[in-house]
Design a protein around this motif. Sequence first.
Motif, mmCIF file in Angstrom:
data_model
loop_
_atom_site.group_PDB
_atom_site.id
_atom_site.type_symbol
_atom_site.label_atom_id
_atom_site.label_comp_id
_atom_site.label_asym_id
_atom_site.label_seq_id
_atom_site.Cartn_x
_atom_site.Cartn_y
_atom_site.Cartn_z
ATOM 1 N N ALA A 104 -25.694 31.349 27.085
ATOM 2 C CA ALA A 104 -26.718 31.511 28.124
ATOM 3 C C ALA A 104 -26.535 30.489 29.231
ATOM 4 O O ALA A 104 -26.850 30.751 30.390
ATOM 5 C CB ALA A 104 -28.114 31.380 27.514
ATOM 6 N N SER A 105 -25.969 29.327 28.888
ATOM 7 C CA SER A 105 -25.737 28.271 29.874
ATOM 8 C C SER A 105 -24.442 28.473 30.655
ATOM 9 O O SER A 105 -24.130 27.678 31.537
ATOM 10 C CB SER A 105 -25.700 26.908 29.185
ATOM 11 O OG SER A 105 -26.973 26.599 28.671
ATOM 12 N N GLY A 106 -23.683 29.510 30.319
ATOM 13 C CA GLY A 106 -22.484 29.816 31.093
ATOM 14 C C GLY A 106 -21.174 29.561 30.378
ATOM 15 O O GLY A 106 -20.105 29.749 30.964
ATOM 16 N N ALA A 107 -21.200 29.144 29.117
ATOM 17 C CA ALA A 107 -19.967 28.909 28.367
ATOM 18 C C ALA A 107 -19.337 30.235 27.952
ATOM 19 O O ALA A 107 -20.038 31.233 27.777
ATOM 20 C CB ALA A 107 -20.268 28.070 27.118
ATOM 21 N N THR A 108 -18.029 30.219 27.773
ATOM 22 C CA THR A 108 -17.361 31.384 27.206
ATOM 23 C C THR A 108 -17.707 31.435 25.725
ATOM 24 O O THR A 108 -18.210 30.455 25.154
ATOM 25 C CB THR A 108 -15.821 31.282 27.357
ATOM 26 O OG1 THR A 108 -15.365 30.168 26.598
ATOM 27 C CG2 THR A 108 -15.412 31.158 28.823
ATOM 28 N N GLU A 109 -17.402 32.533 25.073
ATOM 29 C CA GLU A 109 -17.675 32.644 23.638
ATOM 30 C C GLU A 109 -16.912 31.575 22.856
ATOM 31 O O GLU A 109 -17.449 30.980 21.917
ATOM 32 C CB GLU A 109 -17.334 34.044 23.141
ATOM 33 C CG GLU A 109 -18.282 35.097 23.687
ATOM 34 C CD GLU A 109 -17.919 36.499 23.262
ATOM 35 O OE1 GLU A 109 -17.643 36.696 22.052
ATOM 36 O OE2 GLU A 109 -17.896 37.387 24.113
ATOM 37 N N GLN A 110 -15.690 31.308 23.244
ATOM 38 C CA GLN A 110 -14.873 30.298 22.561
ATOM 39 C C GLN A 110 -15.469 28.896 22.775
ATOM 40 O O GLN A 110 -15.556 28.104 21.838
ATOM 41 C CB GLN A 110 -13.440 30.353 23.069
ATOM 42 C CG GLN A 110 -12.490 29.468 22.305
ATOM 43 C CD GLN A 110 -11.047 29.693 22.727
ATOM 44 O OE1 GLN A 110 -10.770 30.437 23.663
ATOM 45 N NE2 GLN A 110 -10.132 29.053 22.039
ATOM 46 N N GLU A 111 -15.871 28.585 23.994
ATOM 47 C CA GLU A 111 -16.503 27.287 24.266
ATOM 48 C C GLU A 111 -17.807 27.152 23.486
ATOM 49 O O GLU A 111 -18.126 26.087 22.960
ATOM 50 C CB GLU A 111 -16.775 27.121 25.762
ATOM 51 C CG GLU A 111 -15.538 26.993 26.615
ATOM 52 C CD GLU A 111 -15.801 27.187 28.101
ATOM 53 O OE1 GLU A 111 -14.937 26.762 28.893
ATOM 54 O OE2 GLU A 111 -16.853 27.758 28.480
ATOM 55 N N ALA A 112 -18.570 28.236 23.427
ATOM 56 C CA ALA A 112 -19.843 28.219 22.699
ATOM 57 C C ALA A 112 -19.607 27.965 21.213
ATOM 58 O O ALA A 112 -20.334 27.187 20.585
ATOM 59 C CB ALA A 112 -20.585 29.534 22.901
ATOM 60 N N PRO A 133 -13.728 37.325 29.647
ATOM 61 C CA PRO A 133 -13.886 36.443 30.798
ATOM 62 C C PRO A 133 -15.155 35.611 30.661
ATOM 63 O O PRO A 133 -16.096 36.019 29.994
ATOM 64 C CB PRO A 133 -13.984 37.422 31.982
ATOM 65 C CG PRO A 133 -14.433 38.701 31.375
ATOM 66 C CD PRO A 133 -13.892 38.716 29.973
ATOM 67 N N PRO A 134 -15.164 34.429 31.274
ATOM 68 C CA PRO A 134 -16.366 33.607 31.195
ATOM 69 C C PRO A 134 -17.540 34.311 31.856
ATOM 70 O O PRO A 134 -17.372 35.057 32.817
ATOM 71 C CB PRO A 134 -15.985 32.333 31.956
ATOM 72 C CG PRO A 134 -14.825 32.702 32.801
ATOM 73 C CD PRO A 134 -14.136 33.836 32.104
ATOM 74 N N SER A 135 -18.713 34.084 31.305
ATOM 75 C CA SER A 135 -19.903 34.670 31.909
ATOM 76 C C SER A 135 -20.435 33.658 32.906
ATOM 77 O O SER A 135 -21.103 32.722 32.537
ATOM 78 C CB SER A 135 -20.934 35.008 30.834
ATOM 79 O OG SER A 135 -20.941 34.041 29.825
ATOM 80 N N GLY A 136 -20.099 33.831 34.173
ATOM 81 C CA GLY A 136 -20.433 32.851 35.199
ATOM 82 C C GLY A 136 -21.801 33.074 35.800
ATOM 83 O O GLY A 136 -22.331 34.184 35.808
ATOM 84 N N ALA A 137 -22.339 32.012 36.324
ATOM 85 C CA ALA A 137 -23.667 32.063 36.930
ATOM 86 C C ALA A 137 -23.682 32.970 38.155
ATOM 87 O O ALA A 137 -24.621 33.718 38.367
ATOM 88 C CB ALA A 137 -24.121 30.657 37.309
#
Length: 152
Positions: A104-112, A133-137
Motif C-alpha cells: 500500500a505504501s508503494g513497495a513491489t511485492e518482492q520489496e514487501a 511492475p512496481p505499484s507507483g503512487a
Amino acid sequence: MNVSEAAAALSVCSSFDRRTVGEADAQAWAAALPDVRFEDARDAIVAHYRETREWIMPADVLRRVRLVRRERLVGIAAPTPPAALADDPRAEQRWARVARNAIASGATEQEAAATACRAVGIDVPTAGPAVGPPSGARAALARVMDSTKEDE
C-alpha cells in the motif's frame, strides 16, 4: 513523515499558494502525517491544486493518500507468508499485515516480502514468485483522479 519531509511538502504547497512556512508548521504537519511517505504527500498536494484553489491541509493530504493506498491494493493477491512461519500463526499474521502495508505504501511485492521477513525476524528468501511492475503512487493517483472525473 519526519519534520524535514514535512517542510519539503509544505514547500510544495507554498509553490502553489504562497504560504509562509516555518519550523512550527513543519512540526505540526509531521505530527499530523506521521505515516505518510513524502512522495505520496507531494503527489497528493499536486493533485489537490490541479483541482482546486482551496488551501490544502493535512486532512486533505490524508484523504488523497488513503485513496492511493487503497488503489495500490486493488488486484493484488494477498502475499503468501514463507513456509518458515507455518508453525507460528501470530508471526504469519504479522508478516502478512506488514507485507500488505508495504505494498500500500508503494513497495513491489518482492520489496514487501523482504520488509515483512525483516519485521518478523526471519531470513529473506532468495527466490520467490515472479514480481510484476512496481505499484507507483503516480499510476495509482492517476487512476483515482480518472475515477473522480467520471463522477463529475
